[in-house]
Design a protein around this motif. Sequence first.
Motif, mmCIF file in Angstrom:
data_model
loop_
_atom_site.group_PDB
_atom_site.id
_atom_site.type_symbol
_atom_site.label_atom_id
_atom_site.label_comp_id
_atom_site.label_asym_id
_atom_site.label_seq_id
_atom_site.Cartn_x
_atom_site.Cartn_y
_atom_site.Cartn_z
ATOM 1 N N LYS A 177 43.050 47.580 39.076
ATOM 2 C CA LYS A 177 42.385 46.893 40.178
ATOM 3 C C LYS A 177 41.256 45.996 39.687
ATOM 4 O O LYS A 177 40.954 44.974 40.301
ATOM 5 C CB LYS A 177 41.810 47.925 41.168
ATOM 6 C CG LYS A 177 42.886 48.764 41.840
ATOM 7 C CD LYS A 177 42.311 49.719 42.863
ATOM 8 C CE LYS A 177 41.474 50.842 42.273
ATOM 9 N NZ LYS A 177 42.237 51.791 41.438
ATOM 10 N N THR A 178 40.641 46.398 38.563
ATOM 11 C CA THR A 178 39.463 45.669 38.110
ATOM 12 C C THR A 178 39.741 44.197 37.817
ATOM 13 O O THR A 178 38.977 43.327 38.220
ATOM 14 C CB THR A 178 38.862 46.349 36.854
ATOM 15 O OG1 THR A 178 38.880 47.750 37.069
ATOM 16 C CG2 THR A 178 37.453 45.884 36.603
ATOM 17 N N ASP A 190 33.733 48.928 44.685
ATOM 18 C CA ASP A 190 34.764 49.708 44.006
ATOM 19 C C ASP A 190 34.607 51.180 44.398
ATOM 20 O O ASP A 190 33.506 51.637 44.657
ATOM 21 C CB ASP A 190 34.618 49.553 42.487
ATOM 22 C CG ASP A 190 35.892 49.965 41.744
ATOM 23 O OD1 ASP A 190 36.898 50.300 42.410
ATOM 24 O OD2 ASP A 190 35.885 49.934 40.500
ATOM 25 N N GLU A 191 35.701 51.901 44.414
ATOM 26 C CA GLU A 191 35.678 53.308 44.840
ATOM 27 C C GLU A 191 34.905 53.405 46.147
ATOM 28 O O GLU A 191 33.979 54.205 46.304
ATOM 29 C CB GLU A 191 35.034 54.186 43.765
ATOM 30 C CG GLU A 191 35.677 54.098 42.401
ATOM 31 C CD GLU A 191 37.113 54.624 42.370
ATOM 32 O OE1 GLU A 191 37.534 55.301 43.324
ATOM 33 O OE2 GLU A 191 37.818 54.328 41.386
HETATM 34 MG MG MG Z 1 38.667 51.243 38.822
#
Ligand code: MG
Length: 712
Positions: free
Chosen positions: A298-299, A393-394
């Motif tokens: 995803k990054t 993120d998360e």
């Molecule tokens: Mg990640």
Amino acid sequence: MAGRIDQSLSLDQPVSDTRYAQGTRLQGLQKLGITTLRELLVHYPLRYNDFSEIVSLARAPLGEVSSVMGTVDEVKVKRIRKRMVIVELSLVDDSGVMLASWFNQPWIAKTLTQGTRVLLRGKMTHSYGYRKMSAPLYTIIAEDALQGGVLPVYPANAQVTSNWIARIIQTALEARPALLDPLPVALRVEQGFMSRHAALLAVHQPESTLAFCEARRRLAFEEVYLLQLHLMLTRKLREQDSVPFRHVTNGMGLKAFERALPFTLTADQVAAVASILDDMGSDRMMNRLLMGDVGSGKTVVAASALAAAYDSGTQAAMMAPTEVLAEQYALKLGPLFDAVGIPWALLTSSTTTSERRRMLQALDAGTISVVFGTHALIEPDVHFCALSLVVVDEQQRFGVEQRAALHAKGKNCDILAMTATPIPRSLALTIYGDLETSFIRTRPIATVHTTTEIIPKSEMHLAYEGIREALDRGEQAYIVCPLISNKAPAESSADEQDDETLPASNLLTEFSDEQDSGSIKAAEEELLFLRRRVFPERKVALMTSHLKPAEKRAVMDDFRAGRIDVLVSTTVIEVGIDVPNATVMVIQDADRFGLSQLHQLRGRVGRGEKDGAVYLVTAALEGEAGERLRALKRSSDGFELAEQDLRLRHEGDVLGSRQHGAAALRLVNVVRDAQLIADAHTQARALLDTDPLLALPVHAHLRYELAAVFGS
Ligand code: MG
Ligand code: ADP
């Protein structure tokens, strides 16, 4: 009799305006969260007692749960020591006598007095020659309550009984036979819904299963429909008075970044990037959730979006829940951005004061395009020159307010949220209303394979064997310790709080997400045990949130460089650790973790070219906990596991952790009602297509209802 409008408006009067809710009863209602008539009417029964199931006291089978009905004969209150009270009743019916007892609920003696007819539900046992139920559920039976065959059981307390609540709800509904129905007529006809008044009556006092099901369907639909309208309208209003920003999505920075990547994107990554750039280039605000399993990449997808912000001459911020993770963006993306010429920075709580001062100036002046960071990004003194994109993120690890705080640092920013804890669509719709979603289903490195084994606690040596084999191959291992040590009672002290404890306001925050001192203690004990007994010749180190950021970094650097063989830790390693040579993970007392969290942890191994192995050590092979672990062994699909997780959890766990608008959902079950949620969503959207701000006179009542329920 009051008119239709009056009857409906009166729903928002305080319950104290009514004759019956006064004094301690009023307090009792308040404790249940009931202050208005509206809240009273949506105080739905927990369950129903069906009188057809009642057996006589003598016939109730021993060792089984059953419902019995009797008259209270004698009440005894026994006080054992200062803070212990036992209430013991004897009850009789035509067939015989039995005892019922409750521990530390003294008020029961005041409610269930001699002569009271009561329905009990519990397990019948045999004790000192008597039939007995310990702590059964109970319902007082009013003389007139037997009609209809079922009796609603409400959440109640010492001041207000379930029966009393049933009675005042009936009274309130009877006084308002002509309640207005907020749902548009056309919709009611199309869906074949009963009227609101009839539905409320049927849910509170069902006459048949069919009537109850129809009533529930209508009221559950209404809950979702109103919530969807509320979320969609709020968003419309927010977008209305703002100038939409269109990002440049085919600029030089993005192209150069893609060329600089050491690998080619997978098809799913390409599709995700395309959707994101599409949103960013449009004049609608992006609100997209990118879901993909751990290690799905995803990054770099997010990085493309960051590059587009740079190309647009604006700024982007990417926020991570832990410092380790934020540093990893800097480590992985920093060099690529340097190569392309995108000015970036890393802002965490470890950033030195002077560095931070310089960084804040640069962000304010607009000379930094991309900033990676932790919660440090949402400090009030962080200002941006032109923030146009935020990446969280998360995202499930942040509270609503934290996400909002970052978003508020720009004007109408595009939002990209990412998670490896996928949300079933039904749930995404209920919490976010309109939310676009992207999926990365395949991992870029698909060849490696992670096996998952369940190890009974008594066979723990098998797990250590697995580690030993890996170490012999020159690989490394993790041992994750759970929330509470059961090797020794944890002497917890309040200041031993984990600094990565996150607000529990998140819908998908795991129930065992919060760490406590017990976890750290368990990890410390494990460390000593391993060093002395199991791997005396190996380097075993400890990683907990107790360590200072610099110490943590040192441990991580040592582990990454192979100077540590076995890393014992708490769940701080859940996100963002990426050490390809670590191939084995042992999770102690795995039953104490949530399914999604276990899956996240598991994603820490099998990241390189080498296969991974996960050992779930547990003493709980049976029941729901065992079921969770077996689900994890069976499936490696995070999405499937998330749905399973929801299904396995008690409804209360899901309901209890609901956030903001979703608190208005009382009857809806996000798993079971997926279709109903999708229908309500479609209908809400269709309605706003015809009347975008609900300005038409026919929708006046609907608008009023929204204002009453959501204060919007
Ligand atoms: Mg990640
Ligand atoms: P996550 O989705 O868990 O955040 P990451 O973005 O950290 O995953 O990616 C996991 C690993 O896979 C990283 O080391 C990353 O560099 C690598 N990676 C990402 N995309 C690809 C790709 N298309 N091909 C090869 N490796 C990739």
